[in-house]
Design an enzyme around this catalytic site. Structure first.
Site, PDB file in Angstrom:
ATOM      1  N   LYS A 154       7.004 -15.671  84.975  1.00 30.11           N
ATOM      2  CA  LYS A 154       7.805 -14.491  85.235  1.00 30.11           C
ATOM      3  C   LYS A 154       8.009 -13.766  83.917  1.00 30.11           C
ATOM      4  O   LYS A 154       7.966 -14.370  82.836  1.00 30.11           O
ATOM      5  CB  LYS A 154       9.140 -14.852  85.873  1.00 30.11           C
ATOM      6  CG  LYS A 154      10.032 -15.733  85.043  1.00 30.11           C
ATOM      7  CD  LYS A 154      11.322 -16.028  85.797  1.00 30.11           C
ATOM      8  CE  LYS A 154      12.244 -16.923  84.981  1.00 30.11           C
ATOM      9  NZ  LYS A 154      13.502 -17.193  85.660  1.00 30.11           N
ATOM     10  N   ASP A 180       2.045 -19.801  82.612  1.00 26.10           N
ATOM     11  CA  ASP A 180       3.068 -18.766  82.505  1.00 26.10           C
ATOM     12  C   ASP A 180       2.453 -17.428  82.095  1.00 26.10           C
ATOM     13  O   ASP A 180       1.386 -17.381  81.471  1.00 26.10           O
ATOM     14  CB  ASP A 180       4.128 -19.161  81.477  1.00 26.10           C
ATOM     15  CG  ASP A 180       5.030 -20.281  81.982  1.00 26.10           C
ATOM     16  OD1 ASP A 180       5.046 -20.516  83.205  1.00 26.10           O
ATOM     17  OD2 ASP A 180       5.703 -20.920  81.150  1.00 26.10           O
ATOM     18  N   MET A 211      14.633 -16.001  74.321  1.00 28.04           N
ATOM     19  CA  MET A 211      14.687 -14.924  75.320  1.00 28.04           C
ATOM     20  C   MET A 211      16.006 -14.162  75.185  1.00 28.04           C
ATOM     21  O   MET A 211      16.699 -13.892  76.164  1.00 28.04           O
ATOM     22  CB  MET A 211      14.530 -15.513  76.731  1.00 28.04           C
ATOM     23  CG  MET A 211      13.197 -16.244  76.919  1.00 28.04           C
ATOM     24  SD  MET A 211      13.172 -17.401  78.310  1.00 28.04           S
ATOM     25  CE  MET A 211      14.164 -18.757  77.662  1.00 28.04           C
TER      26      MET A 211
END
Length: 471
Positions: A269, A247, A382
């Site tokens: 991402k 990642d 997040m």
């Protein structure tokens, strides 16, 4: 990296040592192990070096230094008390592109001597770049204590059988798997115990066993960011991997722990920008594994906590691929610990709820009435991009505007930043915070100021507190 580590082959090469006192003696003793041709220049020499000269282990070629002695010399050590002479030698060697070390004067060294752990032919060299010799000595002691004295014999036997193994296993991957299987098994232990015949017998049997190259997918949790928080098993797997799909948020420190010749592909991402979508990631994992490779899917935190590990595991199982899971410290737990916020505390919270700040594709809606219960700590992964919407929802369903909230970015790293505030003032909190960030909401946040412990020396630069006492 202040110095590039390299191992020099000094066998039968001319090495010049200028000076012949106790300091020079220590360097000469080390160089004698390399089978170098050691030439000495000095007005006089100490008794022990005289013995080496008499036994023709070293050669006393002159009493005075001259540029002519640098001809065909590979490496020079200046170990004199004459600073002007040392400076002269350094400049001449630099001009002639000859490696030079002026002892105890790092500014006049094109190379420095590392601390050496010798289990020949296994040799480990460690250095602090001249910054912390005592720390270096302590590290060497630790390494010496865990390396078996017969470790070098394992390497010698492996070298003797290398060509034979190459004939049995023509593919590189087959050979690598053979050596991994052999060296991780009873062969090595028998060599360490002195049972060489038994070890050779095991080696011969292992060669003749049929080689079936089986691919494998291993989901590995890299933890919350700090490379020190990698598990031992994660480190082992990273050193065994043929391919690593990682990642974007995986730190350079962690990537540096991957086997150097492994193929590394970034598939993550960041802030919604997709490099490779999930379907493509799964396809790549399966294709590499079907080629017989050990494929690591390296994820931040834990693979099964908002990491899509379940989806990748399902796909691998459906394709008939062997799988392993290496759990990691999930961000919620690791970052909370590094901010001094206990997620559960009998005086502040009955329980703990993890949610993600990303909106699900199927528009699955959170049960905000449960999430608004003040008796629970809410951790939002997040969450910084949705912090205002989340706070509005919680307040609408009953949370007080004065509910404490912590917004943490780059948690567990030296750049960790903690912003403490209230649920009703989140618009002010996000102005100077980087993404992605973790949110901790609940009364346990009150303990941060009292229990904070990490990176306090840089607190004025890294941590901003805008918390005021709850109503």
């Amino acid at each position: 990296m202040d110095y590039f580590p390299a191992f020099l082959d000094l066998k039968y090469k001319n090495v010049l040592v200028v000076g012949a006192g106790e300091v020079a003696l220590n360097k000469i003793k080390l160089l004698l192990r390399t089978k170098a041709i050691i030439n000495i220049i000095s007005e006089c020499i100490c008794q022990e070096i005289q013995c080496f000269v008499q036994r023709k282990k070293v050669y006393w070629i002159s009493k005075k230094f001259s540029k002519i002695y640098l001809k065909k010399t590979y490496l020079v050590i200046a170990a004199t008390n004459d600073t002007k002479l040392n400076q002269k030698i350094f400049q001449m060697c630099n001009n002639a592109c000859i490696f030079v070390n002026v002892v105890d004067d790092q500014s006049k060294c094109s190379f420095i001597f590392p601390s050496i752990i010798d289990r020949s032919p296994i040799v480990l060299a460690i250095s602090s770049s001249g910054k912390a010799p005592i720390l270096l000595r302590l590290l060497r002691q630790k390494i010496e204590s865990i390396l078996p004295s017969r470790l070098g014999e394992i390497a010698v036997i492996a070298g003797q059988w290398r060509s034979v193994v190459k004939n049995y296993f023509t593919r590189f991957l087959d050979r690598r798997r053979f050596w991994e299987k052999l060296l991780n098994g009873p062969f090595s232990q028998n060599v360490i115990n002195g049972n060489i015949k038994k070890a050779i017998s095991i080696l011969k049997k292992t060669i003749k066993q049929p080689s079936v190259l089986m691919g494998e997918i291993i989901l590995v949790g890299a933890g919350p960011g700090n490379s020190d928080l990698l598990t031992l098993r994660a480190l082992q797997v990273l050193q065994e991997a043929d391919v690593v799909l990682y990642d974007c948020l995986i730190s350079k420190d962690i990537l540096d722990r991957i086997r150097r010749d492994a193929k590394c592909i970034c598939v993550g991402k960041r802030a919604g920008k997709i490099i490779i979508n999930q379907t493509q990631i799964i396809k790549m994992l399966i294709e590499f594994a079907k080629e017989g490779k050990k494929v690591v899917r390296l994820k931040g935190g834990d693979p099964f906590i908002f990491g899509r590990g379940g989806e990748e595991l399902e796909a691998a199982k459906s394709a008939g691929i062997l799988v392993q899971i290496v759990p990691g410290i999930t961000a919620g737990i690791g970052i909370a610990a590094y901010t001094g916020i206990p997620l559960t505390h009998r005086n502040y919270a009955k329980g703990l709820i993890f949610i993600t700040g990303h909106k699900c594709i199927d528009k699955f809606e959170n049960n905000w009435s449960i999430l608004s219960d003040p008796n629970y700590t809410l951790v939002v992964y997040m969450g910084s991009l949705q912090i205002i919407e989340i706070s509005q929802k919680l307040i609408f369903y009953g949370c007080k505007k004065s509910t404490p909230i912590a917004l943490i970015s780059q948690g567990t790293t030296i750049n960790q930043r903690v912003v403490i505030g209230k649920l009703g003032e989140t618009s002010n909190m996000i102005k100077n915070i980087t993404t992605p960030s973790l949110l901790i909401i609940g009364r346990v946040v009150l303990l941060h100021e009292k229990l904070k412990w990490f990176n306090l020396s840089n607190r004025s630069n890294n941590i901003k507190n805008i918390y005021s006492v709850i109503d």
